[in-house]
Scaffold this motif. Structure first.
Motif, mmCIF file in Angstrom:
data_model
loop_
_atom_site.group_PDB
_atom_site.id
_atom_site.type_symbol
_atom_site.label_atom_id
_atom_site.label_comp_id
_atom_site.label_asym_id
_atom_site.label_seq_id
_atom_site.Cartn_x
_atom_site.Cartn_y
_atom_site.Cartn_z
ATOM 1 N N PRO A 32 0.840 -1.197 0.000
ATOM 2 C CA PRO A 32 0.000 0.000 0.000
ATOM 3 C C PRO A 32 0.880 1.254 0.000
ATOM 4 C CG PRO A 32 -0.791 -1.566 1.623
ATOM 5 C CD PRO A 32 0.530 -2.091 1.120
ATOM 6 N N PRO A 54 -4.706 -5.462 -5.998
ATOM 7 C CA PRO A 54 -4.571 -4.008 -5.883
ATOM 8 C C PRO A 54 -4.150 -3.400 -7.227
ATOM 9 C CG PRO A 54 -2.647 -5.060 -4.937
ATOM 10 C CD PRO A 54 -3.604 -6.164 -5.326
ATOM 11 N N HIS A 110 -4.997 -0.892 -8.696
ATOM 12 C CA HIS A 110 -4.851 0.566 -8.715
ATOM 13 C C HIS A 110 -3.411 1.002 -8.472
ATOM 14 C CE1 HIS A 110 -5.574 -0.632 -4.554
ATOM 15 N NE2 HIS A 110 -4.911 0.457 -4.195
ATOM 16 N N ARG A 111 -2.547 0.088 -8.042
ATOM 17 C CA ARG A 111 -1.138 0.407 -7.792
ATOM 18 C C ARG A 111 -0.284 0.244 -9.045
ATOM 19 N NH1 ARG A 111 -1.383 -3.092 -2.346
ATOM 20 N NH2 ARG A 111 -2.781 -1.705 -1.219
ATOM 21 N N GLU A 113 -11.373 6.385 -10.365
ATOM 22 C CA GLU A 113 -11.368 5.379 -9.292
ATOM 23 C C GLU A 113 -9.950 5.063 -8.828
ATOM 24 O OE1 GLU A 113 -12.890 0.886 -8.185
ATOM 25 O OE2 GLU A 113 -13.429 1.707 -10.139
ATOM 26 N N GLN A 114 -9.036 4.969 -9.773
ATOM 27 C CA GLN A 114 -7.649 4.659 -9.430
ATOM 28 C C GLN A 114 -7.047 5.762 -8.560
ATOM 29 O OE1 GLN A 114 -5.302 3.637 -12.859
ATOM 30 N NE2 GLN A 114 -3.887 2.459 -11.619
ATOM 31 N N ALA A 140 -8.624 7.829 -6.618
ATOM 32 C CA ALA A 140 -9.274 7.797 -5.302
ATOM 33 C C ALA A 140 -8.684 6.692 -4.428
ATOM 34 C CB ALA A 140 -10.778 7.614 -5.461
ATOM 35 N N ARG A 141 -8.476 5.524 -5.016
ATOM 36 C CA ARG A 141 -7.898 4.416 -4.250
ATOM 37 C C ARG A 141 -6.468 4.730 -3.820
ATOM 38 N NH1 ARG A 141 -9.883 -1.438 -5.910
ATOM 39 N NH2 ARG A 141 -12.089 -1.012 -6.281
ATOM 40 N N ALA A 193 -6.437 7.253 -0.977
ATOM 41 C CA ALA A 193 -6.762 6.617 0.300
ATOM 42 C C ALA A 193 -5.533 5.958 0.924
ATOM 43 C CB ALA A 193 -7.880 5.590 0.100
ATOM 44 N N GLU A 194 -4.524 5.647 0.098
ATOM 45 C CA GLU A 194 -3.275 5.040 0.574
ATOM 46 C C GLU A 194 -2.170 6.077 0.749
ATOM 47 O OE1 GLU A 194 -2.223 1.858 -2.085
ATOM 48 O OE2 GLU A 194 -3.939 0.641 -1.475
#
Length: 93
Positions: A18, A51, A53-54, A69-70, A72-73, A76-77
């Motif tokens: 993360p 994951p 989005h990473r 969306e990516q 935003a995710r 959040a990290e």
């Protein structure tokens, strides 16, 4: 595409901690593949539980259809995109 290839890509993506990112090309290299596009295809077909989005484009951008969306995710990290791009100092290469 063979199951072993899919599993290698899945393992690399699952191992991204993360708050960190890799490019599609870096995932390909770590998985022993030559094609960054193949990584994208595998994630599109079999990556919903990963994951995903990473994983970003080599220029630090998200794929356009996933960008909101990516970002935003990642936010959040603790990973902040600037003008839709991961700042160069936060990219490995």
């Amino acid at each position: 595409m063979d199951e072993e290839t899919v599993e290698r890509v899945r393992e690399v993506v699952a191992s991204i901690p993360p708050g960190q990112t890799l490019s599609y090309g870096e995932v390909a290299e770590l998985a022993g593949l030559r094609s960054a596009r193949l990584v994208g295809r595998i994630l599109a077909e079999d990556g919903a539980d990963l994951p995903w989005h990473r994983v970003l484009r080599s220029d630090g951008r998200a794929a356009p259809h996933l960008a909101t969306e990516q970002a935003a995710r990642l936010r959040a990290e603790g990973v902040l995109m600037v003008d839709g791009r991961l700042p160069r100092e936060h990219r490995r290469r």
